[in-house]
Scaffold this motif. Structure first.
Motif, mmCIF file in Angstrom:
data_model
loop_
_atom_site.group_PDB
_atom_site.id
_atom_site.type_symbol
_atom_site.label_atom_id
_atom_site.label_comp_id
_atom_site.label_asym_id
_atom_site.label_seq_id
_atom_site.Cartn_x
_atom_site.Cartn_y
_atom_site.Cartn_z
ATOM 1 N N LEU A 29 0.844 -1.193 0.000
ATOM 2 C CA LEU A 29 0.000 0.000 0.000
ATOM 3 C C LEU A 29 0.879 1.242 0.000
ATOM 4 O O LEU A 29 1.918 1.284 0.655
ATOM 5 C CB LEU A 29 -0.886 0.011 1.246
ATOM 6 N N ALA A 30 0.445 2.260 -0.731
ATOM 7 C CA ALA A 30 1.187 3.520 -0.776
ATOM 8 C C ALA A 30 0.194 4.671 -0.889
ATOM 9 O O ALA A 30 -0.937 4.486 -1.358
ATOM 10 C CB ALA A 30 2.128 3.532 -1.974
ATOM 11 N N LEU A 31 0.624 5.846 -0.429
ATOM 12 C CA LEU A 31 -0.183 7.041 -0.650
ATOM 13 C C LEU A 31 -0.239 7.288 -2.145
ATOM 14 O O LEU A 31 0.728 7.051 -2.855
ATOM 15 C CB LEU A 31 0.465 8.260 0.029
ATOM 16 N N THR A 32 -1.363 7.773 -2.615
ATOM 17 C CA THR A 32 -1.477 8.026 -4.037
ATOM 18 C C THR A 32 -0.838 9.376 -4.391
ATOM 19 O O THR A 32 -0.872 10.318 -3.604
ATOM 20 C CB THR A 32 -2.951 8.021 -4.481
ATOM 21 N N SER A 33 -0.255 9.418 -5.585
ATOM 22 C CA SER A 33 0.319 10.687 -6.030
ATOM 23 C C SER A 33 -0.632 11.368 -7.007
ATOM 24 O O SER A 33 -0.275 12.339 -7.660
ATOM 25 C CB SER A 33 1.684 10.457 -6.677
ATOM 26 N N ALA A 34 -1.873 10.867 -7.108
ATOM 27 C CA ALA A 34 -2.831 11.456 -8.044
ATOM 28 C C ALA A 34 -4.042 12.054 -7.332
ATOM 29 O O ALA A 34 -4.969 12.506 -7.972
ATOM 30 C CB ALA A 34 -3.294 10.405 -9.039
ATOM 31 N N GLY A 35 -4.048 12.057 -6.011
ATOM 32 C CA GLY A 35 -5.223 12.503 -5.277
ATOM 33 C C GLY A 35 -5.114 13.932 -4.783
ATOM 34 O O GLY A 35 -4.714 14.848 -5.518
ATOM 35 N N PRO A 36 -5.470 14.160 -3.516
ATOM 36 C CA PRO A 36 -5.454 15.511 -2.961
ATOM 37 C C PRO A 36 -4.043 16.101 -2.920
ATOM 38 O O PRO A 36 -3.071 15.378 -2.739
ATOM 39 C CB PRO A 36 -6.001 15.322 -1.544
ATOM 40 N N ALA A 37 -3.976 17.404 -3.077
ATOM 41 C CA ALA A 37 -2.692 18.097 -3.083
ATOM 42 C C ALA A 37 -2.829 19.401 -2.317
ATOM 43 O O ALA A 37 -3.937 19.909 -2.119
ATOM 44 C CB ALA A 37 -2.255 18.370 -4.522
ATOM 45 N N GLY A 38 -1.712 19.929 -1.850
ATOM 46 C CA GLY A 38 -1.703 21.187 -1.107
ATOM 47 C C GLY A 38 -1.099 22.303 -1.946
ATOM 48 O O GLY A 38 -0.095 22.101 -2.636
ATOM 49 N N LEU A 39 -1.739 23.467 -1.878
ATOM 50 C CA LEU A 39 -1.226 24.646 -2.579
ATOM 51 C C LEU A 39 -0.496 25.507 -1.545
ATOM 52 O O LEU A 39 -1.100 25.984 -0.584
ATOM 53 C CB LEU A 39 -2.410 25.407 -3.192
ATOM 54 N N GLY A 40 0.810 25.642 -1.694
ATOM 55 C CA GLY A 40 1.624 26.444 -0.767
ATOM 56 C C GLY A 40 1.952 27.774 -1.404
ATOM 57 O O GLY A 40 2.413 27.825 -2.546
ATOM 58 N N LEU A 41 1.683 28.866 -0.677
ATOM 59 C CA LEU A 41 1.888 30.205 -1.236
ATOM 60 C C LEU A 41 2.789 31.013 -0.324
ATOM 61 O O LEU A 41 2.785 30.836 0.892
ATOM 62 C CB LEU A 41 0.542 30.932 -1.361
ATOM 63 N N GLU A 42 3.547 31.904 -0.929
ATOM 64 C CA GLU A 42 4.359 32.800 -0.113
ATOM 65 C C GLU A 42 4.376 34.181 -0.731
ATOM 66 O O GLU A 42 4.499 34.335 -1.938
ATOM 67 C CB GLU A 42 5.802 32.272 0.014
#
Ligand SMILES: [Zn+2]
Length: 351
Positions: free
Chosen positions: A59-72
């Motif tokens: 089992l592995a975390l998916t790399s196609a699902g939810p993602a985070g938008l980081g802003l600076e």
């Protein structure tokens, strides 16, 4: 269970997850099926194995699902990145321009456009942006209000509302935090740094994030870390804050190129005070300090050696940030991902 998979060094089988969590195989299988259907976990084919028995799928975390938008947003640049559930950087946009003349509304509108580009590129790549987190060089309250960002000239700015004025971001939850805090979290979680350290972020101002035993220490009102206004030369240069001889007047990004030896000395004096008071074993220099690290190191270490009472017993470790200038936006994106990882049920229930 998701955290067990996330923290695992390999791709554990359902049986291994059951053993690690103490749940029954049936419960684990039902939960795994939900998490796979919800696009958080993926099943990976087992490596071919010689010998008896059928090898189990990992089992592995998916790399196609939810993602985070980081802003600076900082005095002289805007930045946006997207990080997937596995922590991998998928999009990165940086725009260099002085943000001071624009004012908060215009600067955040420009950042909103950059963020929208990052989001659209990520979603074209199969990701679902779950939320955004913004790093600012200022004092932020829990609801995302920027009380004051002295070097940007901001006061009482509702940053989430201004960002969400960009149509492509209108539906996103947006959190805001101090850039040095987020950079320290990036260093801790993304780069897997030491559990106790002081992160010092050199920009036009200088912020610090204090991590104690794996937790960020924010102070009572969330305003700790203003190391840029620690006095290093009491009768020294006038500072924007009204005092004299503040560290940022000697070691801020705009003072640095003038006299690096003086910058190193000022940093060493301020950092020695921190170490004497708090017994922090590691200091990490990030932001604009990353490219100067080689030239500042010796001068800072000389002051630490001279001024830290315990330096002969245990020298302080001084090192450069592993994520370089990206630490704050990477730390920001990581807070979004972490929220999904910590409460996958909330993600699965989303409308
Ligand atoms: Zn000051």
């Amino acid at each position: 269970m998701l955290r067990t998979v996330a923290n695992s060094t390999d791709q554990p089988s359902r049986a291994a997850v059951a053993a690690a969590t103490g749940l029954t195989r049936a419960t684990v299988s039902a939960l795994v099926d939900d998490l796979i259907a919800g696009g958080l976990l993926t099943e990976v084919a087992p490596a071919p194995r010689t010998g008896a028995g059928r090898p189990a799928a990992g089992l592995a975390l998916t790399s196609a699902g939810p993602a985070g938008l980081g802003l600076e947003i900082n005095v002289d640049y805007l930045a946006a990145c997207v990080v997937d559930l596995t922590g991998a950087l998928r999009q990165r946009f940086v725009e260099h321009a002085d943000q001071r003349p624009a004012g908060a509304a215009q600067a955040l509108a420009a950042l909103g456009r950059l963020a929208a580009r990052a989001r659209l590129a990520a979603e074209a790549d199969g990701l679902i942006v779950a939320g955004a987190a913004l790093a600012v060089p200022g004092l932020v309250t829990g609801d995302g209000l920027v009380r004051v960002a002295p070097n940007l000239g901001w006061q009482d700015v509702d940053a989430p509302a201004l960002l969400r004025a960009t149509p492509e971001l209108a539906d996103l939850p947006v959190t805001v935090d101090n850039e040095a805090n987020l950079a320290a979290l990036g260093e801790l979680r993304v780069a897997g740094g030491d559990p106790t350290f002081l992160y010092v972020s050199g920009e036009v101002g200088i912020g610090a994030g204090l991590v104690l035993g794996g937790d960020l220490y924010r102070g009572v009102r969330g305003w700790s870390g203003e190391i840029g206004h620690v006095t290093v030369f009491p009768d020294g240069r006038a500072c924007r804050c009204g005092a004299h001889g503040c560290l940022e007047q000697y070691a801020g990004q705009e003072a640095l190129p003038g006299d690096e030896a003086l910058a190193a000395r000022a940093l060493g004096i301020a950092l020695a005070a921190v170490v004497n008071l708090l017994d922090v074993p590691v200091i990490v220099l990030g932001g604009a300090y990353a490219p100067y690290f080689g030239r500042l190191r010796e001068g800072i270490e000389a002051e630490l050696e001279r001024r830290v009472l315990t330096s002969a017993l245990a020298p302080v470790t001084l090192r450069v940030a592993a994520l370089g200038a990206d630490a704050a936006m990477r730390g920001a994106a990581d807070t979004v991902i972490r929220a999904v990882r910590d409460d996958p049920a909330a993600w699965l229930r989303r409308p």
